[in-house]
Write a protein that holds these residues in place. Sequence first.
Motif, PDB file in Angstrom:
ATOM      1  N   ASN A 650       0.874  -1.217   0.106  1.00  0.00           N
ATOM      2  CA  ASN A 650       0.105   0.111  -0.001  1.00  0.00           C
ATOM      3  C   ASN A 650       0.785   1.226   0.062  1.00  0.00           C
ATOM      4  O   ASN A 650       0.562   2.205  -0.785  1.00  0.00           O
ATOM      5  CB  ASN A 650      -0.890   0.171   1.202  1.00  0.00           C
ATOM      6  N   ILE A 651       1.889   1.271   0.881  1.00  0.00           N
ATOM      7  CA  ILE A 651       2.635   2.463   1.074  1.00  0.00           C
ATOM      8  C   ILE A 651       3.553   2.706  -0.413  1.00  0.00           C
ATOM      9  O   ILE A 651       3.798   3.738  -0.907  1.00  0.00           O
ATOM     10  CB  ILE A 651       3.694   2.207   2.057  1.00  0.00           C
ATOM     11  N   ILE A 652       4.007   1.370  -0.866  1.00  0.00           N
ATOM     12  CA  ILE A 652       4.920   1.617  -2.427  1.00  0.00           C
ATOM     13  C   ILE A 652       3.998   2.117  -3.439  1.00  0.00           C
ATOM     14  O   ILE A 652       4.192   2.927  -4.250  1.00  0.00           O
ATOM     15  CB  ILE A 652       5.374   0.199  -2.483  1.00  0.00           C
ATOM     16  N   THR A 653       2.907   1.568  -3.598  1.00  0.00           N
ATOM     17  CA  THR A 653       1.936   1.944  -4.663  1.00  0.00           C
ATOM     18  C   THR A 653       1.190   3.460  -4.560  1.00  0.00           C
ATOM     19  O   THR A 653       1.002   4.114  -5.473  1.00  0.00           O
ATOM     20  CB  THR A 653       0.780   0.938  -4.970  1.00  0.00           C
ATOM     21  N   ASP A 654       1.206   3.817  -3.162  1.00  0.00           N
ATOM     22  CA  ASP A 654       0.840   5.370  -3.196  1.00  0.00           C
ATOM     23  C   ASP A 654       1.890   6.254  -3.163  1.00  0.00           C
ATOM     24  O   ASP A 654       1.722   7.538  -3.571  1.00  0.00           O
ATOM     25  CB  ASP A 654       0.090   5.486  -1.791  1.00  0.00           C
ATOM     26  N   PHE A 655       3.299   5.795  -2.997  1.00  0.00           N
ATOM     27  CA  PHE A 655       4.288   6.689  -2.773  1.00  0.00           C
ATOM     28  C   PHE A 655       4.639   7.724  -4.173  1.00  0.00           C
ATOM     29  O   PHE A 655       4.587   8.831  -4.329  1.00  0.00           O
ATOM     30  CB  PHE A 655       5.616   5.982  -2.655  1.00  0.00           C
ATOM     31  N   PRO A 656       4.446   6.862  -5.424  1.00  0.00           N
ATOM     32  CA  PRO A 656       4.594   7.866  -6.809  1.00  0.00           C
ATOM     33  C   PRO A 656       3.500   9.071  -6.749  1.00  0.00           C
ATOM     34  O   PRO A 656       3.824   9.787  -7.591  1.00  0.00           O
ATOM     35  CB  PRO A 656       4.541   6.635  -7.836  1.00  0.00           C
ATOM     36  N   MET A 657       2.451   8.775  -6.269  1.00  0.00           N
ATOM     37  CA  MET A 657       1.360   9.952  -6.380  1.00  0.00           C
ATOM     38  C   MET A 657       1.979  11.056  -5.936  1.00  0.00           C
ATOM     39  O   MET A 657       1.293  12.152  -6.164  1.00  0.00           O
ATOM     40  CB  MET A 657       0.136   9.477  -5.536  1.00  0.00           C
ATOM     41  N   ILE A 658       2.954  11.612  -5.058  1.00  0.00           N
ATOM     42  CA  ILE A 658       3.559  12.580  -4.740  1.00  0.00           C
ATOM     43  C   ILE A 658       3.733  13.228  -6.125  1.00  0.00           C
ATOM     44  O   ILE A 658       3.712  14.702  -6.111  1.00  0.00           O
ATOM     45  CB  ILE A 658       4.647  12.439  -3.998  1.00  0.00           C
ATOM     46  N   GLY A 659       4.451  12.518  -7.068  1.00  0.00           N
ATOM     47  CA  GLY A 659       4.871  13.519  -8.368  1.00  0.00           C
ATOM     48  C   GLY A 659       3.590  13.445  -9.092  1.00  0.00           C
ATOM     49  O   GLY A 659       3.702  14.606 -10.026  1.00  0.00           O
ATOM     50  N   VAL A 660       2.605  13.123  -8.892  1.00  0.00           N
ATOM     51  CA  VAL A 660       1.401  13.230  -9.890  1.00  0.00           C
ATOM     52  C   VAL A 660       0.800  14.665  -9.575  1.00  0.00           C
ATOM     53  O   VAL A 660       0.147  15.321 -10.236  1.00  0.00           O
ATOM     54  CB  VAL A 660       0.155  12.189  -9.462  1.00  0.00           C
ATOM     55  N   ILE A 661       1.135  15.421  -8.466  1.00  0.00           N
ATOM     56  CA  ILE A 661       0.451  16.734  -8.211  1.00  0.00           C
ATOM     57  C   ILE A 661       1.077  17.811  -9.150  1.00  0.00           C
ATOM     58  O   ILE A 661       0.186  18.489  -9.398  1.00  0.00           O
ATOM     59  CB  ILE A 661       0.953  17.202  -6.740  1.00  0.00           C
ATOM     60  N   ASN A 662       2.232  17.524  -9.839  1.00  0.00           N
ATOM     61  CA  ASN A 662       2.567  18.441 -10.676  1.00  0.00           C
ATOM     62  C   ASN A 662       2.879  17.676 -12.022  1.00  0.00           C
ATOM     63  O   ASN A 662       3.693  18.040 -13.035  1.00  0.00           O
ATOM     64  CB  ASN A 662       3.884  19.009 -10.323  1.00  0.00           C
TER      65      ASN A 662
END
Length: 809
Positions: A650-662
């Motif tokens: 769950n942590i691993i798959t959510d982590f890239p979402m930080i980059g989605v903001i921009n």
Amino acid sequence: MDIFELSKKTPQEIFNLYNTSFNGLETNEVLKRIKIYGKNILEERKIDLLKIISQNVTNFFMLLLLAAFIFSLILNGLNFESLAILFFFILSTFIAVLQDWKSEKFIESLIKKFKTYTWVKRGSWQKELSENIVPGDYVRFKEGDIISADIFITKSDEAFVNESTFTGEAEPVLKEPSLKQERFPTNIALQGSYVVSGYLEGVVLFTGKNTYLGKISTQAQLAEKESAYKKIMEKIAKNVGYFSLILISLTFILNLIFLKHPLKEMIIFSIVLFVAVVPEFLPLITTLSLTISSLKISKKGIIPKRISAIEDLGAIKFLCTDKTGTLTENKLKLIEIFSDDKEKFIKFFLAPAILKEEFDSYETAFIQKYGILKIEGKIEKEFPFNPYKRKKEYLLSLSGKKIKVTKGAPEEIFKEFENSEKIENLKKIFEEKEKLGLRCLGLMIEEDKKELLGIAIFEDPLKKDAKKIIKLAKNLNLEIKILTGDSPGVSKKVALELGIIKNENEIITSDELKRLSDEELDKVVQKVNVFARLYPEDKARIINSLKKYGFVGFLGEGINDLLAIKSANVSIVVDSAPEVTRQESDLLLKKRSLKPIIVAIKEGRKDIENIEKYIRHTLVGNFGNLIAFTFISIFSKTLPLTPLQIIATNIITDFPMIGVINDKVSKEVLRNPPRFDYFSNLILFLILGVILSLALIYAFYQYQGNLAQTVVFLLSSVVGVLILLSIRTKNLFFKERASGFVIFLILLCVFISFLLTQLGEKFNFSKITLKEAIYVLGLSIITLFVLDFAKFIFFRALKKLGGRRDSNP
């Protein structure tokens, strides 16, 4: 004494009690009283870190995670699994608290920008920050001003005050020095009410927490209006939660019936699986994204009063605005005067402005052509502009004579006189000039009798960038609607020149609007782009009708726009607007122009799209995991993943979402206002979820025991991050590349997934061979392409069918 007791005193008794006078207080006395009474603020906004921590710790999902830790601790003791769950709980709480604290700091910085001012007499009249007003100050308020303290009224001029904050009644109340005991005394004006029309002066009785409002209110800060778009997102998250809870509960019950797994193992597994399935980081991603965008648009001249307004900005389909100052320069040029006595016309046209030393755009145009005249006298009384009579009146005292001066719409001025050759000639001139799109203003005076002085003709040129602004709006499929009190001719000319309308008949006036029923208006409101000669309630009615077809933004300014400002999904006012309209708005516009608004709408659309990427990514991955894990837990003696492994993936798959903001957003997406299609997206999530679950189930049954769990963990994690490449676009993923930062985060998470499997027993993993690693990577890539192709076919089919659209909230 309270306001009710003080209202019974005479003005002189109040002056004596507060040691003040009509000239107000001296500066030294003001400073002393600030020390005694404090600043004139209800309650200073403070960031309560403990409250932020408490709110996040008691969050429903955090409590579930805490429950998983407690169950793990009770059932298995303090082992690596329970400590890891506790670590994830602390980490999640820390990230949420940190972001909420940053958001609060940002809101605090916004609040500091919204300063209010009050006219106070300290020897002479001066504008002072409202927070520096003290008891005993002598103050004044005019139309549009918010009363900044509790006031004992000593002078007034037809002062109507809205007290709906206290009474709930929208009808304004007449305030005057004489006492009439209504619900609140008529000679008292309360902090938080506002002047609808007229003028009043008085002595400050109470400030800050000691005011009537201060005693019934705990905080005076910017009102946080909930975003309409946010409601849609919360509805999705809630429904996903219900669906997941039902499926997980069913899994738990079936396992109890068939005794496939130990009870204590299933309790922790079910709780952790529920936490992992629901998009619990949606509030965090949303807040972070909107805070960044708020900073961006504030640099372009738009100050948000609530960060959630950015979401609603991005969802706007219709932008309603007046044309003056937004599409036109509002720098009028005087073309011609039609009068029997031009000198007299010029004198009386300029007299009120010269005596007030305040000049509007009409008077400025006169001065540019004829210069400032020397006029002696005074204004006895000023009547604010009446939007229903479309005129403004002044009672002047000139050379010992009382003369009433009236300026206004020519057709309204003409009604004051009987038909004559002079009137008919002026009517013809007015109609001709109005058809040419020129502004006309009539002027009459009244001493012993009414005298029509004539009409003045003005030109208000288009802004140089007006056509570019309209083109920019069209590129976003943003529909500009002109809602104006101006004449049909002037509005028509502007709209035709800018391509907002194609022929002269595409315009509706207030009279025509009144003849339409609500159902009839709903049918034409989308087709018509120009509404002229409107009254305040007309604007609100049009906006309410438009809201049935999409989100509506409204750019307003005057106090007459209040109804429309309250009706719109997003209200924007210029910074120079009356205080009450600024307070009711969602955003403040530093410079009167549509361009920064359209740029902000584009920014808002980017935000919504990137937030929806998180929704789509999380739900596709979570639906796939949920379906697969439910199937495997029912039909296999080995759980698909341990609770600790579920948390890790769950942590691993959510982590890239930080980059989605921009992340990059395609031009095609920005061309239309976003509308989350609930039904079709649900179908898409289920289709892709089933495909992903089949891959997980297939991989699980290729291996045994811990190795099967290790392979499922890797496949779930790797596909879970790779699917972001696909779900971020409706096109094939390799045709629309993600930003470099997003790709970097995806590759980093893939590496971390394989690295974790090397920890072996700590995470209950089996060490995999090169052959198994290649198998997982190969199956992950195949799954990605199958998912991407299924998504592409789905959206193509949806487009052919014309798509489905959700209704507005």
